[in-house]
Design an enzyme around this catalytic site. Structure first.
Site, PDB file in Angstrom:
ATOM      1  N   ASP A  86      -3.266   2.261  -8.858  1.00 23.23           N
ATOM      2  CA  ASP A  86      -1.851   2.041  -8.526  1.00 23.23           C
ATOM      3  C   ASP A  86      -1.147   1.131  -9.531  1.00 23.23           C
ATOM      4  OD1 ASP A  86      -2.049   3.649  -6.282  1.00 23.23           O
ATOM      5  OD2 ASP A  86      -2.638   1.979  -4.993  1.00 23.23           O
ATOM      6  N   GLY A 115       0.564   8.284   1.922  1.00 19.01           N
ATOM      7  CA  GLY A 115      -0.577   9.188   1.762  1.00 19.01           C
ATOM      8  C   GLY A 115      -1.828   8.627   2.409  1.00 19.01           C
ATOM      9  N   ARG A 127       3.495  10.135 -11.091  1.00 15.88           N
ATOM     10  CA  ARG A 127       3.649   8.843 -11.781  1.00 15.88           C
ATOM     11  C   ARG A 127       3.382   8.926 -13.278  1.00 15.88           C
ATOM     12  NH1 ARG A 127       1.062   4.701  -7.462  1.00 15.88           N
ATOM     13  NH2 ARG A 127       2.923   4.580  -6.161  1.00 15.88           N
ATOM     14  N   ARG A 177      -6.377   0.176   7.406  1.00 18.43           N
ATOM     15  CA  ARG A 177      -7.713   0.295   7.999  1.00 18.43           C
ATOM     16  C   ARG A 177      -7.873  -0.638   9.186  1.00 18.43           C
ATOM     17  NH1 ARG A 177      -7.623   1.980   2.872  1.00 18.43           N
ATOM     18  NH2 ARG A 177      -9.262   3.298   2.001  1.00 18.43           N
TER      19      ARG A 177
HETATM   20  C1  S3P Z   1      -5.806   4.084  -1.298  1.00 16.85           C
HETATM   21  C2  S3P Z   1      -6.414   4.847  -2.257  1.00 16.85           C
HETATM   22  C3  S3P Z   1      -5.753   5.292  -3.491  1.00 16.85           C
HETATM   23  C4  S3P Z   1      -4.466   4.515  -3.773  1.00 16.85           C
HETATM   24  C5  S3P Z   1      -3.631   4.317  -2.538  1.00 16.85           C
HETATM   25  C6  S3P Z   1      -4.422   3.573  -1.474  1.00 16.85           C
HETATM   26  C7  S3P Z   1      -6.549   3.715  -0.082  1.00 16.85           C
HETATM   27  O1  S3P Z   1      -5.408   6.663  -3.353  1.00 16.85           O
HETATM   28  O2  S3P Z   1      -3.698   5.167  -4.758  1.00 16.85           O
HETATM   29  O3  S3P Z   1      -2.453   3.569  -2.820  1.00 16.85           O
HETATM   30  O4  S3P Z   1      -6.092   2.818   0.652  1.00 16.85           O
HETATM   31  O5  S3P Z   1      -7.612   4.311   0.165  1.00 16.85           O
HETATM   32  P1  S3P Z   1      -6.491   7.835  -3.686  1.00 16.85           P
HETATM   33  O6  S3P Z   1      -7.597   7.739  -2.742  1.00 16.85           O
HETATM   34  O7  S3P Z   1      -5.719   9.112  -3.516  1.00 16.85           O
HETATM   35  O8  S3P Z   1      -6.882   7.583  -5.105  1.00 16.85           O
END
Ligand code: S3P
Length: 451
Positions: free
Chosen positions: A333, A107, A364, A40
């Site tokens: 996580d 992701g 997972r 971010r």
């Molecule tokens: C994250 C949100 C989570 C987490 C990922 C980081 C983030 O995922 O598992 O490692 O930085 O917003 P989800 O939003 O898919 O739950």
């Protein structure tokens, strides 16, 4: 092997065999910066007008992908010894990238950036490694299409995808069907360059680093509570971000690995300074305490707009635990390493509501079950719950080979298992640890881990 190597040229495939630690883990280590906050910081600084200095940035592969992408969109990002300096382009002023954006294993980078790109008048193409290319993108492409952007994905709404953004984005109003900070953040970031009020409702509160950091950069973000404990977040666009320096706290999700290792290896005492303690991230700490862990927080303070503190953890006998489903977003996580702790605890543990674990860097839920089963633990899945019959010690545990499935957190969980187990644990590939925790092996070695 090629798929594993393709996006981690600096991280060779390193198999590892971890035998029970010969002695306690002791000392103080600084774990790297928070991954969520680091992504971010780079994105918002690139959208700000002016110069932002970030200290404590995680220099893991995932975050370096975000830095590359923001450079391709026109921001100037440089590393100066221990800090990162970003000259932002301003909301609405990103350049069209002249090549495919490769988000590697991340992701978070892919989803959040999709939001930003959807409300800019540019066309871009996004891909990732084999793990990311198998993960669902519909959760962002579907709500983001409501602002006028077009997405063309592979069959099954997977990457690679093309994003035709719009310079005249409509504001989105959306109720999250899954508890996901990534989806919430994608919509909020899209709203920065939309005209009008963007509104996201989340049934269960998820990490709020995007909201906190937008405020830090001068954007007005309103947060209301729903009667059932959810949140409604609104912001008015178009918004202007003013560059502000960012201090990134140490990542509580990375701290989870030395913490659980110290709980399990007899005689251990480990200190972890400056850990982020945002209450939407500390579900593991609550759970470990319920299990009887000795986990103290000292010197609580606010740094860079986020609560942080120094954690002191001492080995102790753990009991089984029942973790409610509504706690999952605050420790999403941490389940693989919590499951490791449960395998050594005394009694049965039930971890509820784990459906989102199926769409992480790997599935997972099944990968954690495989990790535990391969190493002699008794575990089963009922619906979306994982049930672990704890051994009440190390006896009989270990001796298995763990497949990391391109998933950094599985590799680290397997290593923690090996440090505590009676028999050695084999890990097929530790290279992916660099996505979130560069230096993991040397920091654990500094604590006395025999790796
Ligand atoms: C994250 C949100 C989570 C987490 C990922 C980081 C983030 O995922 O598992 O490692 O930085 O917003 P989800 O939003 O898919 O739950």
């Amino acid at each position: 092997m090629n798929a594993i190597m393709e996006h981690h040229p600096s991280a060779p495939v390193i198999p590892l065999s971890v035998a029970r630690n010969p002695g306690p883990l002791r000392g103080s280590i600084r774990v790297p910066g928070d991954k969520s906050i680091s992504h971010r910081a780079l994105m918002l600084a690139s959208l700000a007008s002016g110069r932002t200095v970030v200290t404590g940035l995680l220099e893991g592969e995932d975050v370096l992908r975000t830095a590359d992408a923001m450079r391709a969109l026109g921001a100037t990002i440089t590393r100066e010894t221990d800090r990162w300096v970003i000259e932002g382009k301003g909301v609405g002023a990103l350049n069209e990238p002249d090549d495919v954006l490769d988000m590697g294993n991340s992701g978070t980078a892919a989803r959040l950036l999709s939001g930003i790109l959807s409300s800019h008048a540019i066309t871009s193409f996004m891909t990732g490694d084999a793990s990311l290319r198998s993960r669902p993108m519909r959760r962002v492409t579907q709500p983001l299409s409501a602002n006028g952007a077009c997405f063309a994905t592979r069959h099954g709404e997977k990457l690679p995808m093309a994003i035709i953004g719009t310079g005249e984005a409509a504001p989105i109003a959306y109720r999250l069907p899954v508890a996901s900070a990534q989806v919430k953040s994608a919509i909020l970031l899209a709203g920065l360059n939309a005209t009008g009020r963007t509104k996201v409702e989340e049934p269960v509160a998820t990490r709020d680093h995007t909201e906190n950091m937008l405020r830090h950069f001068g954007v007005e973000v309103e947060v209301g509570l729903t009667p059932t404990g959810g949140r409604i977040i609104t912001l008015q666009g178009p918004a202007r971000l003013a560059a502000r320096d960012v201090v990134v706290p140490a990542d509580p999700s990375s701290a989870a690995f030395p913490i659980v290792a110290a709980c399990l290896v007899p005689g251990s005492e480990v200190r972890l300074p400056g850990i982020g303690l945002n209450p939407l991230r500390t579900g593991l700490f609550t759970t470990l305490r319920e299990m009887g862990a000795s986990l103290e927080i000292e010197n609580e303070r606010i740094e860079g707009g986020e609560p942080v503190g120094d954690l002191v953890v001492r080995a102790s006998a753990l009991q089984g635990v029942d973790v409610p489903a509504n706690r999952a977003p605050s420790m999403i996580d941490e389940y693989p390493v919590l499951a490791v702790a449960c395998a050594f605890a005394n009694g049965t543990s039930r971890l509820r509501g784990l459906e989102e674990l199926r769409v992480k860097e790997s599935d997972r839920l099944s990968a954690t079950v495989a990790l535990l089963k391969a190493n002699g633990a008794t575990v089963r899945v009922e619906g979306d719950d994982m049930i672990i019959e704890g051994r009440g010690g190390a006896e009989g545990l270990g001796g298995g080979l763990v497949e990391t499935r391109m998933d950094h957190r599985l590799a680290m969980s397997a290593i923690v298992f090996g440090l505590a187990a009676e028999k050695p644990v084999m890990v097929d590939d530790t290279g992916f640890i660099n996505t979130s925790f560069p230096g993991f092996v040397s920091l654990m070695t500094a604590l006395g881990a025999a790796l």
